[in-house]
Write an enzyme that holds these catalytic residues in place. Structure first.
Site, PDB file in Angstrom:
ATOM      1  N   TRP A  19       0.877  -0.894   0.005  1.00 54.63           N
ATOM      2  CA  TRP A  19       0.080  -0.036   0.035  1.00 54.63           C
ATOM      3  C   TRP A  19       1.104   1.271  -0.032  1.00 54.63           C
ATOM      4  O   TRP A  19       2.128   1.197   0.719  1.00 54.63           O
ATOM      5  CB  TRP A  19      -0.799  -0.213   1.357  1.00 54.63           C
ATOM      6  CG  TRP A  19      -2.005  -1.064   1.325  1.00 54.63           C
ATOM      7  CD1 TRP A  19      -1.837  -1.681   2.834  1.00 54.63           C
ATOM      8  CD2 TRP A  19      -3.067  -0.944   0.867  1.00 54.63           C
ATOM      9  NE1 TRP A  19      -3.141  -2.339   2.612  1.00 54.63           N
ATOM     10  CE2 TRP A  19      -3.940  -2.045   1.577  1.00 54.63           C
ATOM     11  CE3 TRP A  19      -3.705  -0.572  -0.324  1.00 54.63           C
ATOM     12  CZ2 TRP A  19      -5.234  -2.329   0.967  1.00 54.63           C
ATOM     13  CZ3 TRP A  19      -4.674  -0.886  -0.931  1.00 54.63           C
ATOM     14  CH2 TRP A  19      -5.650  -1.806  -0.064  1.00 54.63           C
ATOM     15  N   HIS A  24      -0.783   2.958   4.417  1.00 52.29           N
ATOM     16  CA  HIS A  24      -0.078   2.645   5.577  1.00 52.29           C
ATOM     17  C   HIS A  24      -0.271   3.307   6.901  1.00 52.29           C
ATOM     18  O   HIS A  24      -0.451   2.952   7.948  1.00 52.29           O
ATOM     19  CB  HIS A  24       1.300   2.428   5.213  1.00 52.29           C
ATOM     20  CG  HIS A  24       1.785   0.922   4.651  1.00 52.29           C
ATOM     21  ND1 HIS A  24       1.508  -0.340   5.136  1.00 52.29           N
ATOM     22  CD2 HIS A  24       2.077   0.728   3.358  1.00 52.29           C
ATOM     23  CE1 HIS A  24       1.780  -1.115   4.386  1.00 52.29           C
ATOM     24  NE2 HIS A  24       2.161  -0.805   3.104  1.00 52.29           N
ATOM     25  N   ASP A  63       9.152  -0.045   4.098  1.00 51.19           N
ATOM     26  CA  ASP A  63       9.263   0.180   2.816  1.00 51.19           C
ATOM     27  C   ASP A  63      10.744   1.178   2.510  1.00 51.19           C
ATOM     28  O   ASP A  63      11.465   0.983   1.598  1.00 51.19           O
ATOM     29  CB  ASP A  63       8.234   1.115   2.267  1.00 51.19           C
ATOM     30  CG  ASP A  63       7.101   0.070   1.615  1.00 51.19           C
ATOM     31  OD1 ASP A  63       7.511  -1.032   1.383  1.00 51.19           O
ATOM     32  OD2 ASP A  63       6.097   0.651   1.507  1.00 51.19           O
ATOM     33  N   ARG A  66      13.930  -1.199   2.764  1.00 49.03           N
ATOM     34  CA  ARG A  66      13.930  -1.967   1.839  1.00 49.03           C
ATOM     35  C   ARG A  66      15.099  -2.571   0.896  1.00 49.03           C
ATOM     36  O   ARG A  66      15.596  -3.404   0.820  1.00 49.03           O
ATOM     37  CB  ARG A  66      12.532  -2.182   0.862  1.00 49.03           C
ATOM     38  CG  ARG A  66      12.674  -2.770  -0.265  1.00 49.03           C
ATOM     39  CD  ARG A  66      12.089  -4.167  -0.144  1.00 49.03           C
ATOM     40  NE  ARG A  66      12.022  -4.899  -1.166  1.00 49.03           N
ATOM     41  CZ  ARG A  66      13.066  -5.419  -2.067  1.00 49.03           C
ATOM     42  NH1 ARG A  66      14.327  -5.329  -1.575  1.00 49.03           N
ATOM     43  NH2 ARG A  66      12.864  -6.422  -2.998  1.00 49.03           N
ATOM     44  N   HIS A  78       7.036  -8.953   2.215  1.00 53.92           N
ATOM     45  CA  HIS A  78       5.843  -7.955   2.157  1.00 53.92           C
ATOM     46  C   HIS A  78       4.828  -8.682   1.422  1.00 53.92           C
ATOM     47  O   HIS A  78       3.770  -8.227   1.286  1.00 53.92           O
ATOM     48  CB  HIS A  78       6.511  -6.686   1.218  1.00 53.92           C
ATOM     49  CG  HIS A  78       7.191  -5.802   1.942  1.00 53.92           C
ATOM     50  ND1 HIS A  78       6.965  -4.691   2.220  1.00 53.92           N
ATOM     51  CD2 HIS A  78       8.618  -5.952   2.227  1.00 53.92           C
ATOM     52  CE1 HIS A  78       8.042  -3.796   2.858  1.00 53.92           C
ATOM     53  NE2 HIS A  78       8.886  -4.972   3.120  1.00 53.92           N
ATOM     54  N   HIS A 135       3.552  -2.210   9.567  1.00 46.93           N
ATOM     55  CA  HIS A 135       3.522  -2.392   7.955  1.00 46.93           C
ATOM     56  C   HIS A 135       2.821  -3.726   7.617  1.00 46.93           C
ATOM     57  O   HIS A 135       2.090  -3.613   6.630  1.00 46.93           O
ATOM     58  CB  HIS A 135       5.126  -2.397   7.652  1.00 46.93           C
ATOM     59  CG  HIS A 135       5.261  -1.993   6.239  1.00 46.93           C
ATOM     60  ND1 HIS A 135       5.065  -1.037   5.440  1.00 46.93           N
ATOM     61  CD2 HIS A 135       5.164  -2.938   5.126  1.00 46.93           C
ATOM     62  CE1 HIS A 135       5.074  -0.964   4.207  1.00 46.93           C
ATOM     63  NE2 HIS A 135       5.121  -2.190   3.902  1.00 46.93           N
ATOM     64  N   ASP A 139       0.062  -4.566   4.653  1.00 43.54           N
ATOM     65  CA  ASP A 139       0.189  -5.312   3.442  1.00 43.54           C
ATOM     66  C   ASP A 139      -0.483  -6.390   3.302  1.00 43.54           C
ATOM     67  O   ASP A 139      -0.924  -6.820   2.069  1.00 43.54           O
ATOM     68  CB  ASP A 139       1.633  -5.575   3.240  1.00 43.54           C
ATOM     69  CG  ASP A 139       2.755  -4.692   2.767  1.00 43.54           C
ATOM     70  OD1 ASP A 139       2.063  -3.476   2.391  1.00 43.54           O
ATOM     71  OD2 ASP A 139       3.832  -4.609   2.768  1.00 43.54           O
ATOM     72  N   HIS A 145      -1.157  -8.347  -2.562  1.00 39.36           N
ATOM     73  CA  HIS A 145       0.232  -8.914  -1.966  1.00 39.36           C
ATOM     74  C   HIS A 145      -0.224 -10.315  -1.450  1.00 39.36           C
ATOM     75  O   HIS A 145       0.876 -11.073  -0.629  1.00 39.36           O
ATOM     76  CB  HIS A 145       0.414  -7.904  -0.624  1.00 39.36           C
ATOM     77  CG  HIS A 145       0.951  -6.742  -1.014  1.00 39.36           C
ATOM     78  ND1 HIS A 145       2.359  -6.444  -0.483  1.00 39.36           N
ATOM     79  CD2 HIS A 145       0.636  -5.531  -1.787  1.00 39.36           C
ATOM     80  CE1 HIS A 145       2.810  -5.463  -1.054  1.00 39.36           C
ATOM     81  NE2 HIS A 145       1.865  -4.690  -1.862  1.00 39.36           N
ATOM     82  N   HIS A 171      -0.593  -3.657  -9.820  1.00 40.62           N
ATOM     83  CA  HIS A 171      -0.169  -3.688  -8.522  1.00 40.62           C
ATOM     84  C   HIS A 171      -0.178  -1.967  -7.919  1.00 40.62           C
ATOM     85  O   HIS A 171      -0.889  -1.729  -6.862  1.00 40.62           O
ATOM     86  CB  HIS A 171       1.139  -4.159  -8.323  1.00 40.62           C
ATOM     87  CG  HIS A 171       1.550  -4.303  -6.941  1.00 40.62           C
ATOM     88  ND1 HIS A 171       1.417  -5.774  -6.136  1.00 40.62           N
ATOM     89  CD2 HIS A 171       1.829  -3.799  -6.020  1.00 40.62           C
ATOM     90  CE1 HIS A 171       1.578  -5.642  -5.030  1.00 40.62           C
ATOM     91  NE2 HIS A 171       1.984  -4.363  -4.799  1.00 40.62           N
ATOM     92  N   ASP A 175      -1.830  -0.253  -4.831  1.00 40.07           N
ATOM     93  CA  ASP A 175      -1.256   0.427  -3.876  1.00 40.07           C
ATOM     94  C   ASP A 175      -1.510   1.922  -3.534  1.00 40.07           C
ATOM     95  O   ASP A 175      -1.794   2.309  -2.424  1.00 40.07           O
ATOM     96  CB  ASP A 175       0.165   0.272  -4.121  1.00 40.07           C
ATOM     97  CG  ASP A 175       0.950  -1.077  -3.512  1.00 40.07           C
ATOM     98  OD1 ASP A 175       0.238  -1.858  -2.910  1.00 40.07           O
ATOM     99  OD2 ASP A 175       2.262  -1.332  -3.957  1.00 40.07           O
TER     100      ASP A 175
HETATM  101  N1  ADE Z   1       6.925  -9.460  -5.729  1.00 37.33           N
HETATM  102  C1  ADE Z   1       6.525 -10.552  -6.300  1.00 37.33           C
HETATM  103  N2  ADE Z   1       5.238 -10.914  -5.934  1.00 37.33           N
HETATM  104  C2  ADE Z   1       4.720 -10.002  -5.146  1.00 37.33           C
HETATM  105  C3  ADE Z   1       3.568  -9.591  -4.896  1.00 37.33           C
HETATM  106  N3  ADE Z   1       2.550 -10.450  -4.661  1.00 37.33           N
HETATM  107  N4  ADE Z   1       3.491  -8.304  -4.183  1.00 37.33           N
HETATM  108  C4  ADE Z   1       4.240  -7.301  -4.049  1.00 37.33           C
HETATM  109  N5  ADE Z   1       5.548  -7.470  -4.568  1.00 37.33           N
HETATM  110  C5  ADE Z   1       5.862  -8.998  -5.351  1.00 37.33           C
HETATM  111 ZN    ZN Z   2       5.371  -3.422   2.066  1.00 39.88          ZN
HETATM  112 ZN    ZN Z   3       2.201  -3.172  -3.045  1.00 37.46          ZN
END
Ligand code: ADE
Ligand code: ZN
Ligand code: ZN
Length: 305
Positions: A19, A24, A63, A66, A78, A135, A139, A145, A171, A175
Site C-alpha cells: 500500500w 499504511h 519500505d 527495503r 511484504h 507495516h 500489506d 500482496h 499492482h 497500492d
Molecule cells: N513481488 C513478487 N510478488 C509480489 C507480490 N505479490 N506483491 C508485491 N511484490 C511482489
Molecule cells: Zn510493504
Molecule cells: Zn504493494
C-alpha cells in the site's frame, strides 16, 4: 560507464511494494484509535525518537529500508505469492505458497509478533519488530500482496485516468492510484504533511463508520494461523474483483472509471479491517508485556523480603 548510466535510470523506477504511504499511514492511525493505554504506552516507548515521529512514520519504515544494506532480504516479507489461478480459482496455502528460506508475509507476521515482547532482544530490535508488524498487517490486506500472477500484478500494464504504459501497472493502481483518487489526492502527491493529514481524515471516517465488528483472529499466540486467515480473505478479492474480468480486460480498459468505482468500497473495507486488526493485535501484545512486567516486579519484591 555502463553503471553510471544505469543508476539514474533505476532510481527513477518507483518502488512498488506496499500500500502506498497513504494506506499504511491510515492503517496506523486507525489502529491507534483502538489502543488501550498499555498499547499507546508500548508504541510511544518503542517508537520514540527525536524527529517528531508518529506511528504512521513507523508504518512506512519497512519500505524505506527495503533497499538498504543488510535489509535487502526483507523484500520477500511484504507478500505471499499464492500459486492459485485467478479469476477461476483463488486460495492461499502456507506450505505451497510461503517459500522456505526467504519466507513470506505470513511467517514474517508470526516471527515479528513473537519478537516484540522477547526479553532477550534489545529495544532497537523490539522497535524494528513493531515497525515490521505495523507495516505487514497493512500489506497483508492488499489483495495483490497475496497473489503470484505477474508478481502480484506488477507485470500487468494498465491505464488509470489516461496514465498508461511503462510506469502504470495493476499492482501500483491498488497500492496508490485507487487510494489517492478515493481520497481526492493527485496520483503523484508525495508531500508528507498532505499525506499525513489525508490519512488522519481517512482513518477518522473509517473509525466512525465501523460497525463494531469483531477483528476476527486476535490471538497473538496463533499468529501464523491469523495471518494466513487474513491473507486468504484478501486473496479472495483477487478472484472476487481485482482480476475478476481477466487480464485482457484490465489491459484494454482505463481503470479510472467503472473499475475504480467498484474498487473504492473494497479498499475502504480492507484498510478498515487492517486498522482494527492491528489495533487489537497491539492491544494484546501490550497486555502480554504489561503482565510480564508485573510478574518481574512481584518476583523482585518477593526476593527483597
Ligand atoms: N513481488 C513478487 N510478488 C509480489 C507480490 N505479490 N506483491 C508485491 N511484490 C511482489
Ligand atoms: Zn510493504
Ligand atoms: Zn504493494
Amino acid at each position: 560507464m555502463r553503471f553510471t548510466t544505469l543508476i539514474p535510470l533505476l532510481s527513477l523506477t518507483p518502488a512498488v511494494y506496499s500500500w502506498g504511504e497513504l494506506g499504511h499511514r491510515t492503517v496506523a492511525y486507525l489502529a491507534s484509535k483502538h489502543f488501550t493505554r498499555d498499547a499507546s504506552e508500548l508504541v510511544n516507548t518503542l517508537l520514540a525518537n527525536d524527529q517528531g515521529w508518529d506511528i504512521s512514520d513507523g508504518a512506512i519504515w519497512a519500505d524505506a529500508i527495503r533497499h538498504r544494506n543488510g535489509y535487502t532480504h526483507t523484500g520477500e516479507w511484504h507478500y505471499i505469492d499464492a500459486l492459485d489461478d485467478p479469476p477461476n480459482y483463488c486460495n492461499v496455502t502456507y506450505t505451497r505458497d510461503c517459500k522456505s528460506g526467504p519466507g513470506c508475509i505470513v511467517d514474517a507476521i508470526a516471527n515479528f509478533t513473537s519478537r516484540i515482547n522477547n526479553p532477550h532482544l534489545d529495544l532497537v530490535q523490539q522497535k524494528e519488530a513493531l515497525m515490521f508488524i505495523i507495516h505487514f498487517i497493512g500489506d497483508i490486506h492488499q489483495p495483490l500482496h497475496t497473489e503470484h500472477l505477474s508478481r502480484g500484478g506488477n507485470g500487468i500494464k494498465v491505464c488509470f485516468d489516461a496514465h498508461c504504459g511503462e510506469r502504470e501497472n495493476l499492482h501500483g493502481v491498488w497500492d496508490r492510484a485507487i487510494p489517492h483518487k478515493r481520497r481526492a489526492l493527485s496520483a503523484a502527491e508525495s508531500d508528507k504533511v498532505i499525506l499525513k493529514a489525508a490519512a488522519a481524515a481517512w482513518a477518522e471516517e473509517l473509525y466512525l463508520r465501523e460497525e463494531k465488528r469483531a477483528a476476527q483472529c486476535d490471538d497473538v499466540e496463533t499468529a501464523q494461523m491469523c495471518a494466513l486467515e487474513w491473507a486468504s480473505e484478501a486473496n479472495a478479492w483477487v478472484c472476487g474483483f481485482v482480476l475478476e474480468k481477466g487480464q485482457a480486460w484490465l489491459e484494454g480498459n482505463d481503470l479510472g472509471g467503472e473499475y475504480f468505482e467498484g474498487a473504492g468500497p473494497i479498499v475502504d473495507e480492507l484498510v478498515g479491517k487492517a486498522g482494527l486488526r492491528l489495533g487489537n493485535w497491539l492491544n494484546a501484545l501490550a497486555a502480554e508485556r504489561a503482565a510480564a512486567e508485573t510478574m518481574l516486579v512481584q518476583d523482585g519484591e518477593r526476593s527483597e523480603v
